[in-house]
Design a protein around this motif. Sequence first.
Motif, PDB file in Angstrom:
ATOM      1  N   ALA A 160      -3.870   3.565  -3.385  1.00 26.96           N
ATOM      2  CA  ALA A 160      -3.844   2.961  -1.958  1.00 26.96           C
ATOM      3  C   ALA A 160      -5.237   2.905  -1.518  1.00 26.96           C
ATOM      4  N   LEU A 161      -5.984   3.512  -2.234  1.00 27.69           N
ATOM      5  CA  LEU A 161      -7.548   3.267  -1.670  1.00 27.69           C
ATOM      6  C   LEU A 161      -8.323   2.272  -2.462  1.00 27.69           C
ATOM      7  N   LEU A 162      -7.724   1.684  -3.301  1.00 24.95           N
ATOM      8  CA  LEU A 162      -8.330   0.438  -4.025  1.00 24.95           C
ATOM      9  C   LEU A 162      -8.577  -0.601  -3.024  1.00 24.95           C
ATOM     10  N   GLN A 163      -9.642  -1.298  -3.320  1.00 27.68           N
ATOM     11  CA  GLN A 163     -10.188  -2.460  -2.464  1.00 27.68           C
ATOM     12  C   GLN A 163     -10.395  -3.762  -3.195  1.00 27.68           C
ATOM     13  N   GLY A 164     -10.369  -5.158  -2.694  1.00 24.89           N
ATOM     14  CA  GLY A 164     -10.836  -5.987  -3.199  1.00 24.89           C
ATOM     15  C   GLY A 164     -10.232  -6.526  -4.679  1.00 24.89           C
ATOM     16  N   GLU A 165     -10.964  -6.828  -5.499  1.00 24.95           N
ATOM     17  CA  GLU A 165     -10.343  -7.161  -6.800  1.00 24.95           C
ATOM     18  C   GLU A 165      -9.735  -6.231  -7.376  1.00 24.95           C
ATOM     19  N   ASP A 166     -10.181  -4.804  -7.363  1.00 26.32           N
ATOM     20  CA  ASP A 166      -9.630  -3.773  -7.776  1.00 26.32           C
ATOM     21  C   ASP A 166      -8.062  -3.474  -7.540  1.00 26.32           C
ATOM     22  N   TRP A 167      -7.782  -4.014  -6.091  1.00 21.76           N
ATOM     23  CA  TRP A 167      -6.517  -3.897  -5.596  1.00 21.76           C
ATOM     24  C   TRP A 167      -5.866  -5.100  -6.353  1.00 21.76           C
ATOM     25  N   ARG A 220       0.799  -1.055  -0.112  1.00 27.82           N
ATOM     26  CA  ARG A 220       0.019  -0.020   0.012  1.00 27.82           C
ATOM     27  C   ARG A 220       0.824   1.312   0.127  1.00 27.82           C
ATOM     28  N   ARG A 221       1.978   1.151   0.876  1.00 28.44           N
ATOM     29  CA  ARG A 221       2.927   2.400   0.861  1.00 28.44           C
ATOM     30  C   ARG A 221       3.501   2.537  -0.496  1.00 28.44           C
ATOM     31  N   ALA A 222       4.055   1.517  -1.180  1.00 29.68           N
ATOM     32  CA  ALA A 222       4.586   1.757  -2.621  1.00 29.68           C
ATOM     33  C   ALA A 222       3.730   2.151  -3.498  1.00 29.68           C
ATOM     34  N   ALA A 223       2.388   1.740  -3.343  1.00 29.90           N
ATOM     35  CA  ALA A 223       1.344   2.059  -4.388  1.00 29.90           C
ATOM     36  C   ALA A 223       1.069   3.474  -4.172  1.00 29.90           C
ATOM     37  N   ARG A 224       0.964   4.205  -2.825  1.00 28.71           N
ATOM     38  CA  ARG A 224       0.797   5.428  -2.640  1.00 28.71           C
ATOM     39  C   ARG A 224       1.764   6.246  -3.377  1.00 28.71           C
ATOM     40  N   LEU A 234      -5.562 -10.170   0.364  1.00 27.87           N
ATOM     41  CA  LEU A 234      -6.810  -9.714   0.681  1.00 27.87           C
ATOM     42  C   LEU A 234      -7.300  -9.903   2.086  1.00 27.87           C
ATOM     43  N   ASP A 235      -7.108 -10.995   2.329  1.00 31.38           N
ATOM     44  CA  ASP A 235      -7.837 -11.164   3.831  1.00 31.38           C
ATOM     45  C   ASP A 235      -6.639 -12.084   4.817  1.00 31.38           C
ATOM     46  N   GLY A 236      -5.587 -12.371   4.282  1.00 28.68           N
ATOM     47  CA  GLY A 236      -4.648 -13.400   4.970  1.00 28.68           C
ATOM     48  C   GLY A 236      -4.213 -12.431   6.253  1.00 28.68           C
ATOM     49  N   GLY A 237      -4.074 -11.161   6.306  1.00 34.66           N
ATOM     50  CA  GLY A 237      -3.354 -10.285   7.524  1.00 34.66           C
ATOM     51  C   GLY A 237      -4.541 -10.424   8.726  1.00 34.66           C
ATOM     52  N   PHE A 238      -5.899 -10.901   8.129  1.00 34.73           N
ATOM     53  CA  PHE A 238      -7.104 -10.888   9.383  1.00 34.73           C
ATOM     54  C   PHE A 238      -7.404 -12.221   9.734  1.00 34.73           C
ATOM     55  N   ARG A 239      -6.718 -13.236   8.999  1.00 35.56           N
ATOM     56  CA  ARG A 239      -7.078 -14.857   9.547  1.00 35.56           C
ATOM     57  C   ARG A 239      -6.309 -15.132  10.756  1.00 35.56           C
ATOM     58  N   ARG A 240      -6.811 -15.911  11.424  1.00 32.15           N
ATOM     59  CA  ARG A 240      -6.115 -16.600  12.650  1.00 32.15           C
ATOM     60  C   ARG A 240      -4.977 -17.302  12.308  1.00 32.15           C
ATOM     61  N   ALA A 241      -5.275 -18.010  11.358  1.00 30.15           N
ATOM     62  CA  ALA A 241      -4.204 -19.047  10.861  1.00 30.15           C
ATOM     63  C   ALA A 241      -3.814 -19.094   9.275  1.00 30.15           C
ATOM     64  N   VAL A 242      -2.704 -18.758   8.785  1.00 25.15           N
ATOM     65  CA  VAL A 242      -2.437 -18.886   7.342  1.00 25.15           C
ATOM     66  C   VAL A 242      -1.518 -20.166   7.215  1.00 25.15           C
ATOM     67  N   ASP A 243      -1.514 -20.588   6.049  1.00 25.33           N
ATOM     68  CA  ASP A 243      -0.518 -21.775   5.777  1.00 25.33           C
ATOM     69  C   ASP A 243       0.831 -21.145   5.518  1.00 25.33           C
ATOM     70  N   GLU A 244       1.707 -21.617   6.070  1.00 29.60           N
ATOM     71  CA  GLU A 244       3.268 -21.172   5.908  1.00 29.60           C
ATOM     72  C   GLU A 244       3.666 -21.131   4.412  1.00 29.60           C
ATOM     73  N   ALA A 245       3.430 -22.270   3.832  1.00 26.09           N
ATOM     74  CA  ALA A 245       3.824 -22.081   2.421  1.00 26.09           C
ATOM     75  C   ALA A 245       2.936 -21.237   1.542  1.00 26.09           C
ATOM     76  N   GLU A 246       1.672 -21.120   1.792  1.00 25.70           N
ATOM     77  CA  GLU A 246       1.111 -20.033   1.188  1.00 25.70           C
ATOM     78  C   GLU A 246       1.415 -18.723   1.439  1.00 25.70           C
ATOM     79  N   ALA A 247       1.891 -18.285   2.603  1.00 26.28           N
ATOM     80  CA  ALA A 247       2.314 -16.923   3.302  1.00 26.28           C
ATOM     81  C   ALA A 247       3.739 -17.029   2.522  1.00 26.28           C
ATOM     82  N   THR A 248       4.538 -17.942   2.191  1.00 26.20           N
ATOM     83  CA  THR A 248       5.896 -17.542   1.735  1.00 26.20           C
ATOM     84  C   THR A 248       5.653 -17.242   0.445  1.00 26.20           C
TER      85      THR A 248
END
Length: 151
Positions: free
Chosen positions: A91-98, A80-84, A119-133
Amino acid sequence: MIGTTLPLRDVHLPAAPGGWPPAPGWWLLLGALLLGLGAVVALRLHRRRRRRRWQSLFDGTLAAAPGAAARIGMASELLRRAARRRDPAAALLQGEDWLRFLDGGDGHEFSTGDGRVLLDGGFRRAVDEAEATRACALARGRFIALMERGQ
């Protein structure tokens, strides 16, 4: 002496100029070429140092995150910072537009691939490590590209 004639000789041409030292114009041309080459090398070194700083910023920020979900959140924030920097409205784009903005016309890694977790990985309780990598590797490349184009 008045009646004597001097013997005439043929016209003598001066010797041909040597190749060394070169004429002043050649020295100026050489100086301009060296100056141009020096400027190109300095610019490349500057860009390389700047790119390394951005990579270390990204890697250091993600290394400080306590888990996979936090790393996804940090990567998203850095994007978001780099996009700004490139486009303040991006930086204001949301969802699919982002995600389409992150794809940048180069492919669909964010909108249909591993980058969707941003989109939502930062809000999940658990994220698969390989997916995050995988998502963070995509985010790192896009972060660097956005920072370079934002200049």
